[in-house]
Scaffold this motif. Structure first.
Motif, short mmCIF file in Angstrom:
data_model
loop_
_atom_site.label_atom_id
_atom_site.label_comp_id
_atom_site.label_asym_id
_atom_site.label_seq_id
_atom_site.Cartn_x
_atom_site.Cartn_y
_atom_site.Cartn_z
N GLY A 73 0.79 -1.23 0.00
CA GLY A 73 0.00 0.00 0.00
C GLY A 73 0.82 1.27 0.00
O GLY A 73 0.45 2.27 -0.63
N LEU A 74 1.99 1.26 0.71
CA LEU A 74 2.80 2.47 0.79
C LEU A 74 3.43 2.81 -0.56
O LEU A 74 3.45 3.97 -0.98
N ILE A 75 3.94 1.79 -1.27
CA ILE A 75 4.53 2.03 -2.60
C ILE A 75 3.45 2.45 -3.59
O ILE A 75 3.65 3.33 -4.43
N LEU A 76 2.26 1.82 -3.47
CA LEU A 76 1.14 2.22 -4.33
C LEU A 76 0.80 3.69 -4.11
O LEU A 76 0.63 4.45 -5.07
N LEU A 77 0.73 4.11 -2.85
CA LEU A 77 0.41 5.49 -2.53
C LEU A 77 1.46 6.45 -3.09
O LEU A 77 1.13 7.51 -3.64
#
Length: 692
Positions: free
Chosen positions: A630-634
């Motif tokens: 989720g963090l890399i996606l964000l």
């Protein structure tokens, strides 16, 4: 046709000497009252006129000297230092030098001369530093002549080729001539009455009106020919404004390191001097706006497949009693997304309606005082004050401005300007028991209100014209008069790409008339811009349409776009990214049951693919997912320009204060624990972020 500046030399020199005399008198007054800012302001006004007129005629040495002295008095006005004897002596030295240059111009038509020692002293003086005033006095032989040295030269009557007439004298002649025209109208009206009375008469007495008609016709012809000749006394060539623009484009393009070509043809149009004075500043601002904001850098243009050199063009065509000047560039066009953003920030109370506006409606914000999309003010395109300077200038000369812009193809400003402020074409109407005139260039269309479909929404009337809803008002109400019965004629007005309509009782006739300034008793009536007189010597006010439309806008109780938006609920699309099938299904059912469209992804990579294919309004993402979490996606989402502000809700099974901070810092707006997960808190968070 190139204008000859030599033909203006005598008038120019005489006018400049008048301003130098005024500056001299102001300096004398300033000596006895050195803190008088109004006197300093008077000096600055005279210097500004000298500078502008000299630039127009390409007398650059005088322009340089007046600009340098202007900087000194600006510093005094801004209280960086006080007026003193040294400044006084420097001022007289510069005045004397300018007088000598004016004499040189009258003989050689050129003012080129080395004035570096003056400029050095002026530059030091403007910063409050010491300068050697004695050097300047020695250059001028220590004498400060307060009159033009050529005034005592012998001139015979045979050598006088022209007579200089002040603008005020010309205006006085025009006012007197206006009275003559009004008397002519009254004579014509009385003749018509006389003719009616003679219809029952017999014999040769019937021939009297025919002879009077013939005499009146010849008088009218002579009067209007004389009128044109008088009005032309105040006319000057448009080239006086256009020619200096070429030099400014060259200078400013070098300053900004841009390659710019220009197409500014010579014209033989003549305009009222009062109009030219305003037009100079208007065109300069538009050209600088194109150079600074419109034309891209050479590298950016090449990347877009454009020619390396930008192009700025100015065209001028005549349409009846108006001239249409178009300033165009082939640059990036108006960035309407930025206009919308800045408009919403500047007018937060209008955010809902601004978000629904199309490009045409957004254009009016470009002309608001203080409005600009420039993040950093500069000295080139208006120091960040926006285009309100253009709108104010156009109001003063009773003109109209229109904007056409297309992304990456350029922007055009179309200025419709009267050739003279002394005459006006307009439509005579009646409303509320009074007669008014509406200037023709604000009239978009005339229609019959009785045959139109009137839509009423929350007390506001809208009229359908060519399938477009336009707010319509009773003009008598706007002007504070009592509404008359049967006010059903409709006039659609247009200004700054905005259309509004008015009900009036009757539309009389269209006419070209001589305009007179508002009488003293009517000066404060902002809804009026002048008056004309009819054949009965009655005053007919001319409506100030921009002011009238502004009043109408403040009375607008309901926005048609808001009406449509409210009755056509927007459907939002949500993207759910979670590696748990169960979680995806639960969240999907929650959103779909509330009317949302839902897209799902098993990880960050799949979510990015969906983002490329569909428009997404909100993302709900897990923290730990395979392939891309989720963090890399964000982080990837925030790097995408179109999704840099996209609302993101993080839903996670394990809470960590450190994780929450990382996601919030990366741009997530909400952080929800699965252990506290309920249908209500997820939907409430989504509605809050989407502004529902």
């Amino acid at each position: 046709m190139q204008f000859s500046k030599e033909s203006f030399t005598d008038d120019y020199a005489a006018e400049m000497n008048e301003h130098l005399d005024a500056i001299t008198n102001s300096i004398i007054n300033l000596k006895s009252s050195p803190k008088n800012n109004s006197t300093v302001s008077e000096i600055l006004r005279d210097l500004h006129t000298i500078k502008g007129s000299s630039r127009m005629l390409d007398y650059l040495t005088i322009e340089k000297l007046s600009h340098g002295l202007e900087d000194v008095y600006k510093s005094i006005l801004e209280e960086h230092f006080d007026f003193n004897d040294s400044i006084s002596r420097l001022s007289y030295a510069v005045i004397e030098k300018i007088r000598k240059l004016l004499s040189k111009i009258k003989k050689d038509h050129d003012d080129t001369e080395d004035v570096s020692i003056f400029m050095e002293a002026l530059e030091k003086a403007s910063r409050g530093l010491f300068f050697n005033a004695q050097i300047l006095e020695s250059i001028n032989d220590g004498s400060f002549n307060l009159q033009d040295e050529d005034e005592n030269e012998d001139e015979t009557l045979e050598n006088i080729k022209s007579i200089r007439i002040g603008i005020e004298r010309i205006n006085e002649i025009i006012r007197t001539f206006d009275n003559l025209i009004i008397r002519q109208f009254r004579f014509k009206h009385e003749l018509e009455n006389f003719e009616q009375k003679l219809k029952k008469a017999d014999g040769r007495i019937k021939e009297i009106p025919n002879q009077l008609k013939e005499d009146l016709s010849l008088t009218e012809t002579a009067v209007f020919e004389t009128q044109n000749l008088i009005l032309n006394l105040r006319m000057l060539p448009l080239n006086m404004v256009l020619t200096p623009l070429k030099r400014e484009i060259e200078k400013d393009s070098i300053t900004l390191n841009k390659n710019i070509k220009f197409d500014i043809p010579e014209t033989d149009f003549m305009l009222d001097k009062v109009i030219l004075e305003q037009l100079k500043e208007i065109l300069m601002h538009l050209v600088r706006n194109s150079i600074d904001h419109g034309i891209e850098s050479p590298e950016e243009r090449i990347e877009k497949g454009k020619d390396r050199d930008g192009l700025i063009s100015i065209t001028a065509v005549q349409a009846s009693s108006h001239i249409i000047i178009t300033v165009s560039d082939d640059g990036r066009g108006i960035q309407y997304d930025r206009v919308r953003k800045y408009a919403e920030n500047k007018f937060p109370e209008q955010k809902d309606s601004i978000s629904l506006m199309d490009e045409k409606e957004l254009q009016r914000y470009l002309f608001f005082p203080g409005f600009t999309t420039t993040e950093k003010a500069d000295n080139l395109s208006g120091r960040g004050i926006g285009l309100d300077i253009v709108q104010n200038g156009m109001k003063k000369i009773k003109g109209k401005v229109q904007v056409v812009s297309k992304k990456d193809e350029g922007t055009s400003f179309r200025l419709t300007i009267p050739l003279s402020l002394a005459t006006q074409q307009g439509l005579f109407i009646t409303t509320g028991g009074m007669r008014f005139m509406i200037p023709s260039h604000y009239i978009h269309e005339i229609t019959d209100g009785e045959s139109q479909n009137i839509l009423v929404m929350q007390g506001q009337n809208f009229i359908s014209v060519h399938n477009q809803y336009i707010p319509v008002y009773n003009l008598s109400t706007i002007l504070g008069n009592q509404k008359s019965e049967n006010e059903n004629s409709v006039i659609v007005l247009e200004y700054l790409e905005t259309q509004m309509a008015i009900f009036v009782k009757s539309i009389e006739h269209y006419e070209n008339v001589v305009v007179t300034s508002l009488p003293a008793i009517m000066k404060k009536m902002s809804s009026l811009q002048g008056v004309v007189y009819d054949e009965n010597y009655s005053i007919i006010p001319i409506l100030n349409i921009p002011e009238i439309m502004q009043r109408m806008r403040t009375l607008l109780t309901y926005d048609i776009k808001k009406y449509k938006a409210k009755n056509e609920k927007k459907t939002y699309t949500v993207l759910i990214a979670d590696d748990s099938v169960t979680t995806r299904q639960i969240e999907e059912s929650i959103f779909e049951s509330d009317g949302y469209i839902v897209k799902t992804a098993a990880d960050g990579i799949e979510a990015l693919e969906i983002l490329k294919e569909f428009h997404i309004d909100l993302i709900v993402s897990d923290v730990d997912m395979p392939r891309m979490d989720g963090l890399i996606l964000l982080s990837n989402i925030r790097r995408m320009e179109e999704y840099s502000q996209l609302p993101v809700i993080i839903v996670t099974g394990a809470y960590s204060e450190k994780d929450e901070k990382r996601f919030i810092d990366a741009g997530a707006q909400k952080f929800i624990l699965k252990s506290q997960f309920q249908r209500g808190n997820l939907l409430n968070a989504a509605k809050e972020l989407l502004g529902e």
